[in-house]
Design a protein around this motif. Structure first.
Motif, PDB file in Angstrom:
ATOM      1  N   LEU A 201       0.809  -1.218   0.000  1.00  0.00           N
ATOM      2  CA  LEU A 201       0.000   0.000   0.000  1.00  0.00           C
ATOM      3  C   LEU A 201       0.843   1.270   0.000  1.00  0.00           C
ATOM      4  CD1 LEU A 201      -2.117  -2.208   0.839  1.00  0.00           C
ATOM      5  CD2 LEU A 201      -3.242  -0.416   2.155  1.00  0.00           C
ATOM      6  N   ALA A 202       2.122   1.156  -0.376  1.00  0.00           N
ATOM      7  CA  ALA A 202       2.987   2.332  -0.465  1.00  0.00           C
ATOM      8  C   ALA A 202       2.450   3.274  -1.551  1.00  0.00           C
ATOM      9  CB  ALA A 202       4.409   1.916  -0.789  1.00  0.00           C
TER      10      ALA A 202
ATOM     11  N   GLY B  70       3.627  -9.520  -6.872  1.00  0.00           N
ATOM     12  CA  GLY B  70       2.992 -10.451  -7.799  1.00  0.00           C
ATOM     13  C   GLY B  70       4.001 -11.363  -8.474  1.00  0.00           C
ATOM     14  N   GLU B  71       5.139 -10.799  -8.878  1.00  0.00           N
ATOM     15  CA  GLU B  71       6.177 -11.594  -9.539  1.00  0.00           C
ATOM     16  C   GLU B  71       6.747 -12.674  -8.617  1.00  0.00           C
ATOM     17  OE1 GLU B  71       9.154  -8.905 -10.860  1.00  0.00           O
ATOM     18  OE2 GLU B  71       7.774  -7.729 -12.123  1.00  0.00           O
ATOM     19  N   GLU B  72       6.799 -12.393  -7.308  1.00  0.00           N
ATOM     20  CA  GLU B  72       7.405 -13.322  -6.340  1.00  0.00           C
ATOM     21  C   GLU B  72       6.391 -14.333  -5.786  1.00  0.00           C
ATOM     22  OE1 GLU B  72      10.513 -13.641  -5.619  1.00  0.00           O
ATOM     23  OE2 GLU B  72      11.402 -11.808  -6.419  1.00  0.00           O
ATOM     24  N   GLY B  73       5.221 -14.431  -6.446  1.00  0.00           N
ATOM     25  CA  GLY B  73       4.218 -15.395  -5.982  1.00  0.00           C
ATOM     26  C   GLY B  73       3.466 -14.924  -4.763  1.00  0.00           C
TER      27      GLY B  73
ATOM     28  N   LYS C  57      -5.905  -7.592  -1.766  1.00  0.00           N
ATOM     29  CA  LYS C  57      -6.763  -6.796  -2.645  1.00  0.00           C
ATOM     30  C   LYS C  57      -5.940  -5.810  -3.474  1.00  0.00           C
ATOM     31  CE  LYS C  57     -10.683  -3.586  -2.479  1.00  0.00           C
ATOM     32  NZ  LYS C  57     -11.621  -2.847  -1.593  1.00  0.00           N
ATOM     33  N   ALA C  58      -4.951  -5.167  -2.812  1.00  0.00           N
ATOM     34  CA  ALA C  58      -4.114  -4.206  -3.524  1.00  0.00           C
ATOM     35  C   ALA C  58      -3.311  -4.873  -4.632  1.00  0.00           C
ATOM     36  CB  ALA C  58      -3.183  -3.510  -2.537  1.00  0.00           C
ATOM     37  N   VAL C  59      -2.776  -6.052  -4.373  1.00  0.00           N
ATOM     38  CA  VAL C  59      -1.965  -6.758  -5.370  1.00  0.00           C
ATOM     39  C   VAL C  59      -2.834  -7.238  -6.528  1.00  0.00           C
ATOM     40  CG1 VAL C  59      -0.484  -8.753  -5.785  1.00  0.00           C
ATOM     41  CG2 VAL C  59      -0.256  -7.463  -3.658  1.00  0.00           C
ATOM     42  N   LEU C  60      -4.015  -7.773  -6.220  1.00  0.00           N
ATOM     43  CA  LEU C  60      -4.921  -8.266  -7.271  1.00  0.00           C
ATOM     44  C   LEU C  60      -5.408  -7.124  -8.164  1.00  0.00           C
ATOM     45  CD1 LEU C  60      -7.031 -10.864  -5.245  1.00  0.00           C
ATOM     46  CD2 LEU C  60      -5.369 -11.350  -7.059  1.00  0.00           C
TER      47      LEU C  60
END
Length: 702
Positions: free
Chosen positions: A652-653, A666-669, A695-698
């Motif tokens: 959330l930065a 996301g890249e790191e699973g 939620k933020a990553v999705l």
């Protein structure tokens, strides 16, 4: 000598030279018949003249010393004031004068002292023996090498036995002789000589029977100038106890001869150290001042032996009497020092051993099993010492130590610190020690003990650390303005680096200091954290990389508390090269094998990721996000909580940094890792943070 008494009444005129002043003082001292206070004043004036002269000689090599006017008669005058028949106060002042003279006179003073000693011995009268022995006793602490040389001169010691066994005895000669032997035992060569030439006679004195005879005596000794009753023919208790003190010193510190493997197996019966301890105990338990000092000194030496330690601890009446004696003893007195020494011996733990030393100890144990070498005494193991510390605490010693610490000598303060240091090993005693004032005592000790006494200062700091580990600092320091929490920081920081002078690298003080500082840094007090950061940060950083995982864990736990302060957080968040390196170390510790280390590092990261620069540092660190995601799936919910708070802050930065962070997660699973975290977690705060981060990553992936 040129000066006469009449010169003291000369009329006013030009100021007398330093040499004239010196001669006038000697004239008044030679005159005699003065009150003790007047004699002490004259001796003090002479001491000042001699001390000033010694300083002048150091500053100016061409300075003409006043010692050039001090002849043999003058020296005799001062030395005769050391006679045991003089009042104690006069002897004390004369000792200071003698010390000042020997310092100022150098080699000439040594020659005059030697000439005085041998002249008196050669005269051979009882009066001359008394003076010679008293001068030797007083000289041992002042010029030990010179006095030892006199003491060990050929034929001197071997002549003492026949002298003491004369048919006509003088108790004052006996007492003076024993005082000399007692002082001589401070020198190991002299101690060996005493054991060689004097033990038999000392045994006879200690072993006397109630009728006044000794087992080795023949006939009835006659006492010079004294009555003929049986009680008067016995060795006095003072003499007996002095002899016992000397024997205790010989038994407690065996000479090379005592350890000689070629020594005959069958020897004459001797008084054991336990027997001597019983003798001292009986004397101490009497409500008499006479002889108590010698008994305390003797028990101090006897209590070096584990069996005697257990004897003392098992005797409640003796323990209480020792505390009472210490309570009533004047500051800086021999009785105070002796009583403190007994308690030091009772509470002393064996020194910590390195791994190499432990292996050597095991080898010695194997040799002992074969009957070749003595092993460590089981009465001195940690369990026995811990019980002795508890017993000493229970008898009410700590308040007495605190009272003596206020007016005691540096030597006494060192002993007091040693006792508190040993007591603080026992966790259950740490709170009571703090309640009774031990923290303030240790702070005062650390600040007043000279820098040259580094071992004592480190001991005070370590004892302080132990108490502050196990107590709430808010309760220890709360409301006590004379004992502010910040006063404890410098002593604790001083022992974070290992002792450079120690032969064995001991990391226990480092570990305990870091733990205590962590406790202080847990207070809601920005000033405390800031002071720790300003004084301790380089040392703490060094210990983060310590090979000992306990020390490393303690260091990162301290960092976790320090980064709650903006100044601590700036160490990682100012976007400098040093800050980035520190962050790399913290990420490495978050991936350590030890749960405690990972937990503390995770806590620090959870706080620091509120700063955008720290988030950027984690993103750009290869494997940085992976380390945090691994924490999110840890079996321990506390670790998962730290990990999820950190990943939540990263995800959330704001701005461009946040976009990069979400992409990296996301890249790191990260999606799968966060879903797994949701399945494992039950605590609402963990679940909520996980949902928000997921939620933020999705949303970013969409």
């Amino acid at each position: 000598m040129a000066a006469s008494v009449d010169e003291t009444s000369q009329s006013a005129g030009p100021p007398a030279s330093v040499e004239d002043q010196t001669l006038l003082v000697f004239a008044r001292l030679m005159e005699g018949g003065q009150e003790d206070e007047e004699t002490c004043r004259e001796l003090d004036q002479l001491t000042k003249l001699l001390n000033d002269d010694a300083i002048a000689q150091q500053k100016d090599k061409g300075h003409k010393s006043i010692c050039s006017v001090i002849d043999g008669d003058c020296v005799d005058t001062v030395l005769c004031y050391l006679d045991m028949r003089q009042p104690d106060i006069v002897r004390g002042h004369a000792t200071l004068t003698t010390s000042a003279y020997l310092k100022a006179a150098g080699d000439d003073g040594s020659k005059k002292l030697s000439a005085f000693f041998f002249d008196r011995i050669n005269r051979g009268t009882y009066d001359d023996y008394i003076v010679a022995f008293c001068v030797a006793s007083a000289s041992f602490p002042i010029v030990p090498d010179l006095t030892a040389q006199l003491f060990l001169s050929e034929g001197f010691l071997s002549s003492l036995g026949p002298l003491m066994r004369r048919e006509w005895k003088s108790r004052k000669v006996e007492t003076a002789c024993l005082e000399m032997l007692n002082a001589a035992c401070m020198n190991h060569l002299c101690r060996e000589a005493v054991e060689k030439y004097c033990v038999e006679w000392l045994e006879e004195v200690v072993d006397q029977d109630p009728t006044g005879a000794t087992k080795a005596s023949i006939g009835e000794p006659k006492v010079q100038g004294e009555g003929g009753s049986i009680s008067m023919r016995r060795h006095s208790e003072q003499v007996q106890h002095l002899a016992a003190v000397i024997l205790a010193k010989l038994r407690a510190v065996p000479s090379k001869a005592a350890n000689d493997p070629n020594k005959p197996r069958i020897e004459p019966a001797t008084t054991s150290i336990e027997d001597l301890a019983c003798l001292f105990t009986k004397m101490i338990l009497r409500d008499e001042d006479h002889g108590r000092q010698h008994s305390i000194e003797g028990l101090a030496y006897a209590s070096l032996q584990p069996k005697v330690k257990e004897q003392i601890i098992g005797d409640q009446s003796l323990l209480k009497k020792l505390v009472k004696t210490l309570t009533e003893a004047p500051p800086r007195s021999p009785t105070t020092y002796g009583a403190l020494s007994i308690f030091v011996n009772l509470t002393r733990y064996r020194p910590a051993l390195s791994e190499e030393e432990k292996k050597m100890s095991q080898l010695k144990a194997y040799a002992n099993a074969a009957g070749k070498l003595p092993g460590p005494d089981p009465l001195d193991d940690e369990e026995h010492v811990g019980k002795r510390c508890q017993a000493v605490f229970d008898v009410g010693l700590v308040p007495v130590l605190i009272t003596h610490s206020k007016n005691g000598s540096p030597a006494s303060m060192g002993l007091i610190v040693s006792i508190i240091h040993a007591m603080a090993v026992t966790r259950t005693l740490r709170g009571p020690l703090a309640q009774q004032g031990a923290v303030k005592l240790l702070l005062v000790a650390w600040s007043t003990i000279r820098d040259t006494e580094d071992a004592a200062r480190r001991m005070a700091a370590q004892a302080l650390a132990r108490i502050l580990i196990s107590t709430n600092p808010a309760l220890v320091f709360g409301g006590n303005r004379s004992n502010p929490v910040n006063a404890a920081i410098r002593p604790l920081v001083s022992i974070v680096p290992p002792d450079p002078a120690a032969e064995t690298r001991d990391l226990l003080p480092t570990f305990e200091a870091l733990m205590a500082l962590t406790n202080l840094a847990s207070l809601e007090d920005e000033d405390t954290r800031r002071i720790i950061i300003q004084t301790a940060w380089p040392h703490v950083e060094e210990q983060l990389l310590a090979s000992n995982h306990l020390v490393s864990k303690a260091a990162v736990e301290l960092v976790c508390n320090l980064v709650q302060d903006p100044e601590g957080a700036a160490m990682y968040a100012d976007d400098s090269a040093k800050a980035r390196n520190r962050l790399h170390v913290l990420l490495a510790l978050a991936d350590a094998d030890d749960d405690g280390t990972r937990s503390a590092a995770g806590g620090a990261l959870a706080s620091l990721t509120g700063y955008e620069t720290v988030v950027r540092g984690i993103i750009h660190r290869e494997g940085g996000i992976k380390v945090i995601l691994t924490m999110c799936n840890d079996q321990d919910e506390g670790l998962r909580h730290r990990g999820i708070v950190t990943i939540h802050n990263v995800a959330l930065a704001p701005g461009e940094t946040g976009k990069l962070a979400r992409a990296k997660i996301g890249e790191e699973g990260g999606v799968e890792a966060l879903k797994e975290c949701l399945k494992q977690s039950r605590r609402p705060e963990v679940v909520q943070a996980t949902v928000e981060a997921l939620k933020a990553v999705l949303e970013h992936e969409a």
